[in-house]
Enzyme design. Structure first.
Site, mmCIF file in Angstrom:
data_model
loop_
_atom_site.group_PDB
_atom_site.id
_atom_site.type_symbol
_atom_site.label_atom_id
_atom_site.label_comp_id
_atom_site.label_asym_id
_atom_site.label_seq_id
_atom_site.Cartn_x
_atom_site.Cartn_y
_atom_site.Cartn_z
ATOM 1 N N ASP A 23 68.389 9.631 19.140
ATOM 2 C CA ASP A 23 68.242 11.356 18.037
ATOM 3 C C ASP A 23 66.955 12.289 17.442
ATOM 4 O OD1 ASP A 23 69.888 13.246 17.695
ATOM 5 O OD2 ASP A 23 70.047 12.712 15.779
ATOM 6 N N HIS A 24 66.807 12.504 18.207
ATOM 7 C CA HIS A 24 65.308 13.861 17.870
ATOM 8 C C HIS A 24 64.246 13.033 17.680
ATOM 9 C CE1 HIS A 24 67.001 17.206 16.002
ATOM 10 N NE2 HIS A 24 68.481 16.361 15.490
ATOM 11 N N HIS A 26 71.267 20.908 9.627
ATOM 12 C CA HIS A 26 71.279 19.593 9.849
ATOM 13 C C HIS A 26 71.680 19.414 7.846
ATOM 14 C CE1 HIS A 26 68.786 19.162 13.560
ATOM 15 N NE2 HIS A 26 70.359 17.721 13.499
ATOM 16 N N GLY A 27 72.335 18.398 7.858
ATOM 17 C CA GLY A 27 72.905 18.069 5.889
ATOM 18 C C GLY A 27 73.879 18.998 5.722
ATOM 19 N N HIS A 47 74.462 20.594 16.922
ATOM 20 C CA HIS A 47 73.706 19.364 15.979
ATOM 21 C C HIS A 47 74.748 19.990 14.612
ATOM 22 C CE1 HIS A 47 70.515 16.861 18.068
ATOM 23 N NE2 HIS A 47 70.829 17.568 18.839
ATOM 24 N N GLY A 48 74.505 19.075 13.217
ATOM 25 C CA GLY A 48 75.109 19.649 12.136
ATOM 26 C C GLY A 48 76.055 20.060 11.777
ATOM 27 N N ASN A 107 77.740 16.318 16.959
ATOM 28 C CA ASN A 107 77.070 15.525 16.427
ATOM 29 C C ASN A 107 76.384 15.704 14.644
ATOM 30 O OD1 ASN A 107 74.858 14.841 18.452
ATOM 31 N ND2 ASN A 107 73.127 15.164 17.693
ATOM 32 N N THR A 112 75.049 12.664 8.323
ATOM 33 C CA THR A 112 74.903 13.066 6.849
ATOM 34 C C THR A 112 76.168 13.082 6.319
ATOM 35 O OG1 THR A 112 73.391 14.737 6.857
ATOM 36 C CG2 THR A 112 74.527 14.394 4.770
#
Ligand code: 13P
Length: 288
Positions: free
Chosen positions: A82-83, A180-181, A209-210, A231, A234
């Site tokens: 990932d990333h 994200h988060g 994402h996120g 994805n 968290t």
């Protein structure tokens, strides 16, 4: 019962109209919980290692862990990097058996992003490894990469078409309103933008994402409009692993036995994974 490519699972998801859930893992218990959840629900699954996670676990060990866990649970699993912003690490992951990689040069100028991504495709495709890349910036904090609120940039559909044509990637990560988060306010997804990108790129699966904290109906709508991979990081990291481990070690019943805590983590991660599989429509879609 082995590691399969993301491209393979994405093609099946496109036919079936569902999304394949993709979960970050940072430890062995975390990974086992993911495999258990996927096995219970007979779902395809993508296990995502991050650069930070690999620093702790080692890329060779990550590959062997995933192969072993997939065999133990009788599932097919995609092992995805990932990333990744480090092309040398990415190559080592390809060389050692990852079946999918994400090159993340989304913070760079368009031309540089194209160049890094095309190089990655050139390398990974020799081994049949799937490549994901991002255009636009998804905000928030992922692993050690931070994109502040001011730098969030939604993916432009016409630019996305140009990007995919120039690079030959297999999947495109889009910035359409998620971060994200944990969210500070309810996320607002730009659904027409997802539709437009999908219309221009019907053969390129889109990645969201996120995923932590996104309302389930928003996931369902995004999937209807062409998202094929979602994805989640968290939620598993904090609630699945960290909070559960902390409570487990404080529990007098744990005595001095770390297996007590491992079992709690595996059960918690697995229950989160199972719930999300239900939302993504991938239940009973396992390829073995
Ligand atoms: P969250 O941590 O917000 O779930 O996002 C995970 C992710 O997009 C990993 O690439």
């Amino acid at each position: 019962m082995s590691l399969v490519t993301m491209k393979y699972e994405m093609a099946r998801a496109e036919k079936g109209g569902y999304a394949v859930p993709a979960f970050n893992f940072f430890s062995f218990d975390n990974l086992v919980g993911i495999a258990k959840g996927a096995a219970e629900k007979k779902s395809p699954v993508i296990a995502m290692a991050t650069m930070g996670g690999i620093k702790v676990m080692g890329e060779k060990a990550v590959v062997k862990m995933c192969e072993g866990v997939a065999a133990d649970y009788g599932i097919n699993m995609v092992l995805h990097l990932d990333h990744c912003t480090d092309i040398e690490l990415l190559k080592r992951c390809v060389d050692n058996g990852f079946t999918s990689v994400m090159i993340d040069s989304s913070k760079k100028e368009f031309a540089e992003n194209v160049e890094d991504t095309a190089k990655t495709v050139e390398y990974a495709s020799r081994y049949g490894v799937t490549v994901e890349s991002e255009l636009g910036h998804v905000g928030g904090k992922e692993d050690d990469i931070v994109v502040d609120d001011m730098s969030v940039l939604f993916t432009e559909p016409e630019k996305a078409l140009e990007f995919v044509n120039l690079t030959g990637i297999d999947c495109l990560a889009v910035a359409v309103g998620t971060v994200h988060g944990f969210y500070k306010a309810k996320p607002k997804l730009d659904f027409p933008r997802i539709s437009k990108i999908h219309e221009l790129l019907p053969k390129c699966p889109l990645v969201l994402h996120g995923g932590t904290g996104v309302p389930y109906d928003d996931f369902r709508e995004a999937i209807k409009r062409g998202v094929r991979k979602i994805n989640i990081g968290t939620e598993l990291k904090v609630h699945g692993v960290f909070d559960t481990s902390k409570a487990g070690y404080m529990d007098p019943n744990a005595k001095d036995d770390p297996r007590y805590v491992s079992k709690l983590v595996i059960a918690k991660v697995s229950s989160i994974v199972e719930e999300l599989i239900g939302v993504m429509g991938s239940e009973n879609k396992a390829s073995c």
